[in-house]
Design an enzyme around this catalytic site. Sequence first.
Site, PDB file in Angstrom:
ATOM      1  CB  CYS A 187      -0.982  -0.022   1.174  1.00 16.63           C
ATOM      2  SG  CYS A 187      -0.253   0.173   2.819  1.00 16.63           S
ATOM      3  CG  ASN A 204       4.482  -1.726   5.027  1.00 18.09           C
ATOM      4  OD1 ASN A 204       5.586  -2.037   5.442  1.00 18.09           O
ATOM      5  ND2 ASN A 204       3.526  -2.623   4.901  1.00 18.09           N
ATOM      6  CB  CYS A 252      -3.627   1.260   7.065  1.00 20.00           C
ATOM      7  SG  CYS A 252      -3.603   2.678   8.175  1.00 20.00           S
ATOM      8  NE  ARG A 253      -4.592   1.158   1.702  1.00 20.93           N
ATOM      9  CZ  ARG A 253      -4.508   1.820   0.546  1.00 20.93           C
ATOM     10  NH1 ARG A 253      -5.430   1.632  -0.388  1.00 20.93           N
ATOM     11  NH2 ARG A 253      -3.516   2.651   0.319  1.00 20.93           N
ATOM     12  CB  SER A 254       0.580  -3.464   2.640  1.00 29.39           C
ATOM     13  OG  SER A 254       1.307  -2.453   3.271  1.00 29.39           O
ATOM     14  CG  ASP A 280      -5.303   4.801   3.189  1.00 29.42           C
ATOM     15  OD1 ASP A 280      -5.389   4.369   4.362  1.00 29.42           O
ATOM     16  OD2 ASP A 280      -4.338   5.463   2.765  1.00 29.42           O
TER      17      ASP A 280
END
Length: 162
Positions: free
Chosen positions: A13, A16, A18-20, A130
């Site tokens: 993301c 690095n 939150c999402r990934s 996000d």
Amino acid sequence: MNSSNSTSVLFVCMGNICRSPTAEGYFRHHLAEAGASNRVEVDSAGTHGYHVGDPPDPRATETALHRGVDLRALRARHVSAEDFHHFDWIIAMDEHNLRLLRELDPGDGARLALMMEFASGFESVREVPDPYYGGQDGFEHMCDLLDDATAGLLDQIINGEQ
């Protein structure tokens, strides 16, 4: 590319945090449940170096932990040129980061994909939004999406449809 018999996956993301890392955590969780932790190398990174060395966002960590997925040991890192040679799959959370990865890709290694391509329960969702600037609902939704999509990715890898 990964030279062993295992598969390697990098989730990406922007920062690095939150999402990934949440995708990495869910994927590790599904690997452990399937008894396949030793078959797949997994990591996460960001296209931007804003948070290198930082742990995941506390909201992501808390939401995932409440669901049985522990992100506390993960630390943010920046995507490197070596990643394109080391990983079999580099999976972006959204179109913007996928475009950035394509610009960096030397074209002789990893397969690039969007995370939601592997989802089965969210066919109309193309990207993992996000949640960083939103509220708790965004983190809950992110976890729902990533739980489903990482399970789908694992199913594809285990069934040899790479």
